[in-house]
Design a protein around this motif. Structure first.
Motif, short mmCIF file in Angstrom:
data_model
loop_
_atom_site.label_atom_id
_atom_site.label_comp_id
_atom_site.label_asym_id
_atom_site.label_seq_id
_atom_site.Cartn_x
_atom_site.Cartn_y
_atom_site.Cartn_z
N ILE A 86 12.86 7.76 89.62
CA ILE A 86 13.35 8.57 90.31
C ILE A 86 14.07 8.94 88.39
CG2 ILE A 86 15.10 10.11 90.77
CD1 ILE A 86 12.87 9.14 92.93
N PHE A 87 15.30 8.31 87.81
CA PHE A 87 15.44 8.52 86.71
C PHE A 87 15.72 7.98 85.97
CE2 PHE A 87 18.28 11.61 89.89
CZ PHE A 87 17.58 12.66 89.14
N PRO A 88 14.90 6.97 85.26
CA PRO A 88 13.88 6.52 84.17
C PRO A 88 14.97 6.38 82.50
CG PRO A 88 11.97 7.86 84.24
CD PRO A 88 13.05 7.62 85.32
N GLY A 89 15.79 5.38 83.14
CA GLY A 89 16.04 5.73 81.49
C GLY A 89 18.09 5.90 81.98
N GLY A 90 18.21 5.86 82.95
CA GLY A 90 19.33 6.81 83.07
C GLY A 90 20.58 5.70 83.78
N TYR A 91 21.76 5.77 83.35
CA TYR A 91 22.92 5.58 83.56
C TYR A 91 24.45 5.75 84.18
CZ TYR A 91 26.68 1.69 82.54
OH TYR A 91 27.44 0.72 83.02
N ILE A 92 24.72 5.11 84.62
CA ILE A 92 26.06 5.80 85.62
C ILE A 92 27.30 5.11 84.67
CG2 ILE A 92 27.50 6.61 87.61
CD1 ILE A 92 24.92 6.80 88.91
N PRO A 93 28.05 6.55 84.69
CA PRO A 93 28.92 5.36 83.69
C PRO A 93 30.19 5.28 84.30
CG PRO A 93 28.98 7.51 82.45
CD PRO A 93 27.67 7.33 84.03
N SER A 94 31.37 3.78 83.76
CA SER A 94 32.93 4.09 84.59
C SER A 94 33.68 5.09 83.96
CB SER A 94 33.47 3.47 84.33
OG SER A 94 33.16 2.31 83.09
N THR A 121 11.89 10.63 71.36
CA THR A 121 10.75 10.34 72.01
C THR A 121 11.10 10.13 72.71
OG1 THR A 121 9.94 9.83 69.89
CG2 THR A 121 8.65 9.47 72.08
N ARG A 122 12.15 8.63 73.39
CA ARG A 122 12.14 8.28 75.30
C ARG A 122 12.13 9.03 75.79
NH1 ARG A 122 12.71 2.12 75.71
NH2 ARG A 122 11.82 1.69 78.38
N ALA A 123 13.74 9.29 75.19
CA ALA A 123 14.38 10.43 76.24
C ALA A 123 14.01 12.02 76.99
CB ALA A 123 15.29 11.51 75.52
N ARG A 124 13.41 12.17 75.62
CA ARG A 124 11.74 12.75 76.08
C ARG A 124 10.65 13.19 77.07
NH1 ARG A 124 9.51 18.45 75.71
NH2 ARG A 124 7.65 18.71 74.95
N GLY A 162 25.51 17.76 83.87
CA GLY A 162 24.53 16.53 84.37
C GLY A 162 23.40 16.12 83.85
N MET A 163 23.39 15.86 82.14
CA MET A 163 22.86 15.76 81.57
C MET A 163 23.17 14.22 80.47
SD MET A 163 22.95 15.27 77.58
CE MET A 163 21.67 14.93 77.03
N PHE A 164 24.87 14.07 81.03
CA PHE A 164 24.93 12.49 80.48
C PHE A 164 24.58 11.50 81.09
CE2 PHE A 164 28.49 9.53 79.85
CZ PHE A 164 28.50 9.70 78.13
N GLU A 165 24.59 11.68 82.00
CA GLU A 165 23.17 10.84 82.52
C GLU A 165 22.36 9.90 82.25
OE1 GLU A 165 24.81 12.96 84.44
OE2 GLU A 165 25.10 13.49 85.90
N HIS A 166 21.50 10.63 81.56
CA HIS A 166 20.33 10.12 81.33
C HIS A 166 20.38 9.87 79.36
CE1 HIS A 166 18.03 12.28 84.12
NE2 HIS A 166 19.16 13.21 83.81
N VAL A 167 21.62 9.37 78.96
CA VAL A 167 22.39 9.62 77.99
C VAL A 167 21.82 7.74 77.43
CG1 VAL A 167 23.80 9.38 75.35
CG2 VAL A 167 23.98 11.55 77.09
N GLY A 168 22.51 6.97 77.94
CA GLY A 168 22.55 5.94 78.19
C GLY A 168 23.86 5.11 77.04
N VAL A 169 24.66 3.95 77.90
CA VAL A 169 25.51 3.18 77.18
C VAL A 169 25.58 3.17 74.84
CG1 VAL A 169 27.49 1.64 77.24
CG2 VAL A 169 25.91 2.40 79.37
#
Length: 429
Positions: A298-306, A117-120, A249-256
């Motif tokens: 801009i991108f709530p919930g986004g995360y850029i991984p190592s 729900t939150r991802a959508r 360009g979708m994985f940045e929205h998955v969350g660790v």
């Protein structure tokens, strides 16, 4: 000038030529006087105080809300100077800066709790903006991810076609009709490319209503609706199996906290001899917080991984990393094109929204470009399989496939030039 802000600036600026006029009208010079002169004016004492206490969030927020103005230069030039100086890291070692970073890290689990729900909702926040906005600065195919510049002087459209070609070659389409899942399909460009050039049977999934409508219309307009189908669906709900999986360009929205779920699901969906290509923004240093302004606006919930965070989850899912490529400055160049295109049509963006929105978008594009030029951001292309025998012994197949696709793309471009239109333009065009 606010005392905390003054201390912060004294530690930050060792080079450059920056003039700051504070809310009381006092003028201060920062840097060593080299480079083009830049000038910032603070309009309120509250703006000075806010930026001094939390520059990572409040500098962009204050610019967006009119608390500060750029008197000389541009927001990109100011950010470029800030990022170039910040690369030394002195200012970030201030006690209150470290405290803010620790607090944000502790709060990360709540911010990135990307349930279905939150991802959508997070996707809709950004991608369900007016399609006319994206037409202002994206290429004709609406590729909203890092392009691949085969030559420094390549146009944005050429570089985006090259990106799709580069990814397709790594997916190893050795025969037509391969069932392909496109996770985070955007406006359909990647899926339609695979359906057209490689005769793949594509299922594209998105959480954006705007993207879905355009992707479906494009499939109909291009005569590919029988091979490219798009739908609203979370990756956790998809049923397979698939011969190929691509995610751009979708994985940045998955969350660790959902990396294990993501890769485990991909492993379940991928056939035993299948191939997956993950294209994602990443960082080449140790894990760190997402930029506070980008995360909030801009991108709530986004995360850029190592890379270490990604590969650890891949290993736990039982997938095999078969190839990794790091695209270093390609996204910086992509963002430069977007930033310049947006600036050229800024009045149209203001007509769609307002001045505050334009300032927010300017800051987002400028800060993102500066991050890829001066900080640790890159793009990873990670190829995954379930079997060590799923791919040829050497990487020659990639280069050979890319060469074949380039010939087809060039032929399409020539045909489009004769006809006066690309075969797969957005329906809005």
């Amino acid at each position: 000038m606010n005392r905390i802000l003054s201390v912060f600036l004294s530690h930050l600026f060792k080079s450059g030529n920056l003039t700051i006029t504070d809310a009381s009208g006092n003028v201060t010079q920062w840097g060593d006087g080299t480079g083009d002169p830049l000038h910032i004016r603070f309009n309120t004492k509250a703006a000075e105080r806010a930026v001094g206490l939390h520059p990572g969030l409040k500098f962009g927020e204050t610019y967006m809300d009119g608390g500060l103005d750029i008197v000389s230069g541009s927001i990109y030039e100011v950010l470029a100077l800030i990022f170039a100086n910040a690369d030394r890291g002195d200012a970030a070692r201030e006690p209150w800066m470290r405290a803010i970073a620790r607090m944000r890290l502790l709060y990360r689990r709540h911010i990135q709790n990307n349930t279905p729900t939150r991802a959508r909702a997070n996707v809709q926040h950004h991608y369900d903006l007016s399609g006319a906005l994206y037409d202002l600065f994206l290429d004709a195919d609406r590729q909203y991810s890092c392009a691949y510049f085969e030559t420094p002087d390549a146009t944005l459209d050429d570089a985006q076609i090259a990106k799709k070609r580069h990814i397709a070659a790594k997916l190893y389409y050795d025969r037509p009709g391969l069932r392909t899942l496109d996770i985070g399909c955007g406006w359909g460009g990647m899926g339609l490319y695979l359906a057209r050039q490689l005769r793949a049977e594509v299922t594209g999934i998105t959480l954006s209503d705007e993207q879905l409508a355009i992707a479906r219309q494009r499939a109909e307009n291009s005569g590919l609706a029988d091979r490219a189908q798009f739908r609203i669906e979370d990756y956790r709900d998809v049923t397979g199996p698939f011969d190929r999986i691509v995610s751009v360009g979708m994985f940045e929205h998955v969350g660790v906290d959902f990396y294990d779920d993501y890769f485990s699901r991909c492993a379940e969906l991928l056939k035993a001899d299948g191939v997956m290509l993950l294209h994602t923004i990443g960082r080449f240093e140790e894990p760190a917080n997402t930029n506070a302004f980008i995360a909030k606006y801009i991108f709530p919930g986004g995360y850029i991984p190592s890379l270490s965070q990604v590969t650890a989850a891949v290993e736990r899912a039982g997938l095999i990393v078969t190839d990794v490529e790091v695209l270093r400055l390609h996204y910086a160049e992509t963002l430069r094109h977007w930033r310049e295109r947006f600036a050229a049509r800024r009045d149209e963006a203001r007509a769609l929204y307002d001045e505050r929105f334009c300032r927010m978008w300017e800051f987002y594009l400028a800060a993102s470009e500066a991050s890829f030029r001066w900080q640790d951001l890159v793009v990873f292309q990670i190829q995954l399989t379930k079997s060590r025998e799923a791919l040829p012994l050497t990487r020659d197949y990639m280069f050979e496939a890319e060469a074949r696709l380039r010939e087809r793309d060039d032929a399409d471009a020539a045909a489009a030039s004769r006809e006066g239109a690309w075969p797969e333009r957005c329906a809005a065009e």
